[in-house]
Design an enzyme around this catalytic site. Structure first.
Site, PDB file in Angstrom:
ATOM      1  CD  GLU A  12      47.707  68.020  52.113  1.00 40.36           C
ATOM      2  OE1 GLU A  12      47.483  67.683  50.930  1.00 40.36           O
ATOM      3  OE2 GLU A  12      47.355  69.126  52.562  1.00 40.36           O
TER       4      GLU A  12
ATOM      5  CG  ASP B  67      40.367  64.217  51.090  1.00 38.65           C
ATOM      6  OD1 ASP B  67      41.109  64.989  50.481  1.00 38.65           O
ATOM      7  OD2 ASP B  67      40.079  63.083  50.682  1.00 38.65           O
TER       8      ASP B  67
END
Ligand code: TRH
Length: 396
Positions: A283, A25
């Site tokens: 990610e 994040d």
């Protein structure tokens, strides 16, 4: 009516980052924040609720400072009660984190409604294209939020890519001196030319011992570079070390393992560029491995009900479409077995036998992806919303 203001690019941006776990994040938000400042001249405030995680990616960040400047970004601790601030023209809520109510109220009070974006997680699934840019009107307030999906195809928001990154990568990969300096900076000798260099950034994985054994007994010398993190205890256990940490090395037959410190975000790229194969996760490292243009193995962030395996399949489908012959199958086998944590050792030899084809595909893929730049798309979209709103006002 003069609508030049509505059509110009936003000058200020607030990014909200709620850290769920790990570094993905903040990894994405920190990268985006710096990019918007450096390449687009925006005044960016990054609101983050866990400064210690940011400090891992950016060592000059002070984990105890409520407010600070880092690399041109104003970093603010996302604290409660939330301070009274003037909202930015562009508001990015990362990964559907919930904005503070007082901030939402302040958005309503603006003469010009801020462009409110929910930046979503990356996925290669088909539905992403039809959901990208969809509006979501607030149920009670005169505000609209828009979904913005990163992705791999032209009808998605694309990926984060810094200006000149590919040229820097190519220069690094062509230049033995830059590589030598990199290895030296890690306190290492430049690995021998016939050694296969593998970076290993992963979650705990039951397939690890088998893979390490396969590398040890394989025909080619393997140097496995493990940044400190969740996979490290498993590596330590394999070599009978209960306290593995940066700087330690292990060796067995044809395998050498070097534990690395968790390096600052920009230097992590160099590791990916310097290795022949990169194991990545989550990610952001997944995307960076794609920019590296080398064969890679992705461990997807595990979710309930194995939803993540569907996402894994979606990416493999897209990527392997242009992978001729046995290379596609070899890649699928290794990725799937690594993600179900069983059988990766068996899948490795076929993957290793296809390095030429996998390298070719990785280079082509990275070239293709450069055409869809997330920051540019985001700013274009924000201008588009400004234009739509201006037309609406004119029509009233
Ligand atoms: O840390 P992650 O597992 O993050 C995950 C995913 O983002 C997942 O989607 C999300 O839901 C979950 O977090 C909460 O993996 P990711 O995304 O690769 O982030 C790691 C970041 O750490 C990335 O920006 C690269 C950076 N990094 C360094 O800066 N230095 C290092 O030495 C290493 C290994 C990584």
């Amino acid at each position: 009516m003069n609508n030049t203001h509505q059509m110009s690019k936003p000058g200020s941006c607030d990014i909200f980052c709620n850290i769920v776990d790990n570094y993905g994040d903040i990894g994405v938000c920190w990268r985006l924040a710096q990019l918007l400042v450096r390449e687009h001249g925006l005044a960016v405030r990054l609101w983050v609720d866990d400064l210690a995680s940011l400090a891992k990616l950016c060592p000059e960040a002070d984990a105890a400072a409520v407010q600070q400047q880092c690399n041109g970004v104003e970093v603010e601790l996302w604290r409660l009660p939330f301070p009274e601030v003037q909202p930015a023209e562009l508001v990015i809520e990362a990964f559907a984190c919930k904005l503070p109510q007082s901030y939402i109220d302040a958005m309503v009070a603006q003469v010009q409604e801020p462009v409110w974006i929910n930046l979503e997680y990356l996925s290669a699934e088909d539905w992403v294209e039809s959901h990208h840019k969809l509006p979501s009107p607030h149920p009670a307030l005169p505000l609209t939020k828009y979904f913005f999906f990163p992705g791999f195809t032209p009808n998605t928001g694309g990926l984060l890519l810094e200006h000149g990154l590919i040229a820097r990568r190519d220069a690094f990969q062509r230049d033995a001196r830059q590589q030598q300096a990199f290895w030296q900076s890690l306190g290492m000798e430049t690995p021998a030319a016939d050694t296969l260099k593998v970076s290993l950034f992963a979650y705990e994985n039951g397939a690890l011992p088998g893979l390490l054994d396969t590398w040890a007994s394989g025909p080619q010398p393997v140097l496995c570079l493990v940044p400190e993190g969740r996979i490290l205890p498993g590596v330590g256990r394999h070599f009978g070390d209960a306290e593995p940490c940066a700087g330690k090395t292990y060796a067995r037959e044809n395998l050498d393992v070097q534990v690395l410190p968790f390096v600052e975000q920009q230097r992590y790229d160099l590791l990916l560029w310097a290795c022949d194969v990169n194991f990545v996760r989550g990610e952001d490292s997944f995307v960076r491995a794609q920019w590296a243009g080398k064969p890679f193995v992705w461990q997807i962030y595990p979710q309930h009900d194995a939803v993540h395996l569907k996402k894994l399949e979606a990416f493999l489908m897209l990527y392997c479409r242009a992978l001729a012959g046995p290379a596609g199958k070899a890649m699928q086998d290794l990725w799937q077995t690594w993600n179900i944590e069983s059988g990766a050792a068996k899948a490795w030899p076929a993957f290793a036998a296809e390095f030429d084809e996998l390298n070719r595909r990785a280079q082509d893929w990275a070239r293709l992806l450069t055409e869809n730049n997330l920051a540019l798309n985001l700013l274009d979209f924000s201008r588009e919303i400004g234009r739509m709103r201006a037309l609406k006002i004119e029509g009233q």
